[in-house]
Structure formats: C-alpha cells, structure tokens
Design a protein around this motif. Structure first.
Motif, PDB file in Angstrom:
ATOM      1  N   GLY A 240      95.216 -44.867  37.713  1.00 40.53           N
ATOM      2  CA  GLY A 240      95.660 -44.742  39.101  1.00 40.53           C
ATOM      3  C   GLY A 240      94.855 -43.737  39.886  1.00 40.53           C
ATOM      4  O   GLY A 240      94.709 -43.846  41.104  1.00 40.53           O
ATOM      5  N   SER A 244      91.104 -47.437  42.038  1.00 38.25           N
ATOM      6  CA  SER A 244      92.246 -47.823  42.859  1.00 38.25           C
ATOM      7  C   SER A 244      92.318 -49.314  43.158  1.00 38.25           C
ATOM      8  O   SER A 244      93.338 -49.793  43.625  1.00 38.25           O
ATOM      9  N   TYR A 263     103.723 -40.262  34.899  1.00 40.08           N
ATOM     10  CA  TYR A 263     104.482 -41.395  35.415  1.00 40.08           C
ATOM     11  C   TYR A 263     105.438 -41.962  34.362  1.00 40.08           C
ATOM     12  O   TYR A 263     106.246 -42.825  34.663  1.00 40.08           O
ATOM     13  N   ASP A 272     110.502 -43.618  42.031  1.00 38.93           N
ATOM     14  CA  ASP A 272     109.084 -43.557  42.396  1.00 38.93           C
ATOM     15  C   ASP A 272     108.191 -43.821  41.188  1.00 38.93           C
ATOM     16  O   ASP A 272     107.204 -44.564  41.274  1.00 38.93           O
ATOM     17  N   LYS A 273     108.540 -43.223  40.061  1.00 40.49           N
ATOM     18  CA  LYS A 273     107.760 -43.453  38.842  1.00 40.49           C
ATOM     19  C   LYS A 273     107.878 -44.908  38.384  1.00 40.49           C
ATOM     20  O   LYS A 273     106.923 -45.482  37.861  1.00 40.49           O
ATOM     21  N   GLU A 275     108.199 -47.500  40.324  1.00 44.74           N
ATOM     22  CA  GLU A 275     107.316 -48.308  41.167  1.00 44.74           C
ATOM     23  C   GLU A 275     105.865 -48.184  40.724  1.00 44.74           C
ATOM     24  O   GLU A 275     105.123 -49.165  40.681  1.00 44.74           O
ATOM     25  N   THR A 276     105.466 -46.960  40.385  1.00 42.94           N
ATOM     26  CA  THR A 276     104.102 -46.741  39.904  1.00 42.94           C
ATOM     27  C   THR A 276     103.873 -47.481  38.595  1.00 42.94           C
ATOM     28  O   THR A 276     102.832 -48.130  38.403  1.00 42.94           O
ATOM     29  N   HIS A 279     103.544 -51.225  39.256  1.00 49.75           N
ATOM     30  CA  HIS A 279     102.252 -51.527  39.889  1.00 49.75           C
ATOM     31  C   HIS A 279     101.131 -51.474  38.851  1.00 49.75           C
ATOM     32  O   HIS A 279     100.247 -52.340  38.832  1.00 49.75           O
TER      33      HIS A 279
END
Length: 337
Positions: A240, A244, A263, A272-273, A275-276, A279
């Motif tokens: 990440g 990118s 993460y 939030d983690k 979602e990371t 992704h």
C-alpha cells in the motif's frame, strides 16, 4: 575478482578545509599524514586519507580548528559537516559483522487457512565477536551510515539460503532492492549457491522490503525479472505504501503480497483497517498474487482475515522467530487452528 561492495574495505575520507585561519594548518596536517602513511591524495584545500587516520585527525580538528568550516565525503557522495564523521567511526563494528559473517537465521512460521505450516520467513540476527546479540535495526542503521547496505544484504541473503538448505518448505528471504546495483552481477552468487546446494529455486520467495523507498521502478522490475528467470518466487511487502496502482502491480507480477501488520492488528474491530484489508485483498486477486497477512497476534484478527479470503498468515499467534524450527512447527500445528 571480488567486488568491494560484496567484501567491504576501509573507507577513504575526502576532506575539504575552508576558512583562512583553518587553512594555515593545512601544511602541517599534510606533513603529519605523510609521516604516518595516511595520505592518499592532496589538493590545495582538500585531501584524501585512509580511515585509520580519521580519528586522530578529527580530534585535532576539534581542538584547534573551526569545525564549522570543514566538510567530508566518502565514495564521491554529498559533502557533509565534519562532525558527522563520528557516526561513521562509531559504526565501524558493522564491517567486522560483515567480514566475519556474524549472522544467523531465526525462522518465523507462515501458516495456511488451517493453521498448518506453509513456510518460514528467514529473519537475520546479528552478534558481536563474543556472541552478544546486536539489534537488527542497529545493524542496518550502521550499514546505511557506512554505505554497506549491499554488503550486509548479501551476507544475510547468502546465509539464509545456506541455512535453509534442509527445509522442505517455502522460505521467505528479505532483500533491499535499493542496495542492488546490477541484478545480473549482484545476485549471481545467490543463484549459484542455490544450485550448488541442489535446492529447488521455487522453494525460495525473495521478499522486497523498504518498498516505500523504491523510486526506480524499472530497476526493481529488472531485479524481479532476474529472479523469475532463475525460477525463484518473489513477494512485495508493504504494498500500500510503495505501489499504489493495479497497473504497476500487474507489471511487477508478484507471487505473493503481504499486508502490513499495522493494518492487521485489531482489524477484526477497526472499520478503517477492514476497508484497507479488503482493498488489498482485491488487488492481490486481480494481479494473481497470494495474499498474506503478517503480524497476527490475536485469534479474532486471524479468523476475520481468513473469512475475508486471505490465504496465508504470519505472526506471534502462530510462533515467534526462533532458531529451532521443529519447536515452532509443533506449536503452530496445535495452536493455529
């Protein structure tokens, strides 16, 4: 012929002295350096000396000259204020670590969705001449100060290949791409050692570290292509931060992608983690890489990541880095499920 980057020799210091009052001392300094056989080359206001003479000379500078007007450099790199020479002097011990290969491997297990051992990450651990441990971060900092990153990286890489010869599992070995000048030359010895030991190259996974510092993408692609052509696998760490776009990841075509622990830890409760992590997983699937989550300490995080589709896992939950592989293997297979 041995490359000086593989087998480091003493550093030579180029010193420039500014300021009229300082320059008055230059003739006497040059004479003293010549008497002691420390002078390599001299110009009007600068000179090149052996490392053996820098400590005494620096003491003289601090006692008699205005040090704010004195600079130095090594290997034609940028000029630095003379007081920073202390860092290089105090880091000389790393040369001994490299020359005498005072390094060993600790292994941390990597497990699959069932908690069974898939492979190990080989982590370098360093020692001084009497066997006292040296923190890995301190070793790498010292190597960076003295421009020894390639030398240290090579010693760690070769040691990991050597010590992993009896394992019948995947072995993840870190390497720093910014330390490699030419993959055809710098990585040749690694390939030769694996061949000499009769190890299937596909058992090794070379893991790119410091991805956030990779600026020359073409150079990294050359390194990874070289590994691929020789039959090795490779992984991208901290994806990440360093890469990118999906397009870039497709170009690099990693066999594995590792989700960083920041993460991972607490991901089961942190939106939030999560979602990371989602992704990241999507990106890995898109480029055909196996997703691996590292730094797992809690069972809840392991279960959440497994349920999301992650395939490999690493962390204290399954075993700490250890020189004793059989102990960790038993521990993992009983506690990882």
């Amino acid at each position: 012929m041995n490359c000086r980057n593989c087998f480091p020799t003493s550093i030579c210091y180029e010193i420039v002295i500014d300021g009229e009052s300082n320059r008055n001392y230059i003739p006497d300094i040059i004479k003293q350096l010549k008497r002691n056989n420390m002078l390599i080359h001299e110009e009007k206001t600068s000179f090149l000396i052996k490392e053996e003479g820098i400590v005494e000379l620096y003491d003289f500078f601090t006692d008699h000259l205005d040090t704010s007007s004195i600079r130095f450099r090594v290997d034609k790199e940028k000029w630095r204020p003379i007081h920073e020479v202390e860092e290089l002097i105090q880091s000389q011990w790393i040369d001994k670590v490299i020359r005498e290969q005072l390094v060993t491997c600790y292994y941390q297990p990597i497990v699959d969705v069932e908690g069974k051992v898939y492979g190990y990450e080989a982590l370098s651990r360093f020692f001084d001449e009497v066997g006292n441990p040296i923190p890995p971060l301190e070793a790498y900092k010292a190597a960076k100060r003295r421009n020894r990153m390639y030398s240290l990286d090579r010693v760690c890489r070769m040691n990991a290949v050597q010590q992993s010869s009896l394992l019948n599992k995947k072995v993840f070995i870190n390497f720093v791409p910014t330390s490699i000048y030419s993959p055809e030359h710098c990585l040749k010895s690694t390939v030769q050692l694996a061949q000499q030991l009769g190890i299937d190259p596909s058992n090794f996974v070379f893991e790119v570290v410091e991805t956030e510092q990779v600026e020359d993408l073409e150079h990294l692609k050359r390194i990874l292509l070289y590994y691929k052509e020789k039959g090795f696998n490779y992984a991208l760490d901290d994806v990440g931060e360093g890469f990118s776009s999906i397009e870039v990841l497709r170009e690099l075509a990693p066999n594995y992608m590792k989700l960083d622990m920041r993460y991972v830890q607490g991901v089961s409760e942190d939106k939030d983690k999560q979602e990371t992590a989602k992704h990241f997983l999507k990106a890995a699937i898109q480029v055909g890489a196996i997703p691996l989550a590292e730094g797992i300490e809690e069972k809840e995080d392991f279960l959440w990541l497994r349920n999301m589709g992650y395939q490999l896992f690493q962390g204290y939950l399954f075993g700490k880095p250890s020189p004793h592989i059989h102990t960790d293997l038993h521990k993992v297979e009983n506690n990882g499920k």
